[in-house]
Design an enzyme around this catalytic site. Structure first.
Site: not given
Length: 275
Positions: A52, A73
């Site tokens: 990410k 998340s």
């Protein structure tokens, strides 16, 4: 595949690789003995603990904002918070009710502000969009953004340059940014490799959307794989996936490991789960 087809030119991926190079690690491909020829991209060794960081870095560096809002998340939020600390950017991360407390703690330890909202991933993302609009902050989604997709595509660029003779790449599908990015990387390199998205049985939004020929939103998932709980395909992502990876697979029902250990401060990963 062209920019007109997808909204993102495949050349955006190597451009992203150049932009984020000072902030990311070129992770290795690890050989696994469980299956001959199997290689695993070791993004758990990435700064911040996941791939990410790549999409977050590409977006934040390109946008140059002094305040950022992200829905996550956990792993995207950790990446954004880590970059925010490095770049001097104020970061707010919106998390759904079921997101891991350990990841929230990691975000806060990196200086990020966390806002919890009820509901699932779709509710979280709507709240993040509204919050960014109200505050004037830049919105950096976890997946459905051209700059984020291009950044995630650098994973595929490294894989295909390090192992150009691969027959297939299996990509875990949460929001779908990694899958779309790998598709773009393959297009840029003119690779004929098969690209296969894999998503949890309880969150088959891409498989169902591709079968239906239109975006399908699924109910919130309770999968322990909290990064794969996406509910609806991304508007930026779905056309790319439809063209290059026209089907998504759900693995046979297996029990995901239910590790509950708290990761080290500032990291999204547990050392025991990295093996």
């Amino acid at each position: 595949m062209t920019a007109a087809d997808t909204g993102i030119a495949p050349a955006a991926v190597p451009a992203a690789a150049d932009r984020i190079a000072p902030h990311v690690r070129h992770t290795p491909l690890l050989r696994r003995d469980v299956l001959p020829g199997l290689l695993v991209k070791a993004e758990h060794l990435q700064h911040s603990g996941s791939f990410k960081l790549r999409g977050a870095a590409n977006a934040m560096l390109a946008l140059g904002a002094d305040e950022v809002v992200a829905g996550s998340s956990g792993n995207h939020g950790i990446a954004v918070a880590a970059l925010g600390r490095t770049l001097g950017v104020r970061v707010t991360v919106v998390m759904a009710a079921g997101a891991a407390e350990a990841k929230e703690a990691a975000i806060r330890a990196l200086g990020g502000r966390v806002v919890r909202v009820p509901g699932g991933v779709a509710d979280r993302d709507r709240h993040a969009k509204d919050l960014a609009a109200r505050t004037g902050a830049a919105l950096v989604p976890s997946s459905d953004h051209e700059l984020v997709v291009a950044g995630q595509g650098t994973v595929g660029l490294e894989v295909l340059r390090d192992a150009p003779d691969l027959d297939a790449i299996f990509v875990p599908v949460g929001g779908g940014g990694l899958l779309a990015g790998v598709c773009l990387a393959a297009a840029h390199l003119r690779s004929a490799v098969r690209i296969i998205g894999v998503e949890p049985d309880g969150a088959r939004r891409y498989a169902r959307s591709l079968a239906a020929g239109r975006p399908v939103e699924v109910p919130p998932s309770d999968s322990v794989a909290d990064g794969l709980r996406g509910q609806r395909p991304g508007e930026v992502i779905l056309p790319i996936v439809r063209r290059r990876a026209p089907s998504a697979r759900t693995p046979a029902r297996t029990r995901a490991p239910r590790c509950r250990r708290t990761p080290p401060t500032g990291s999204g990963r547990c050392p025991g789960c990295a093996r």
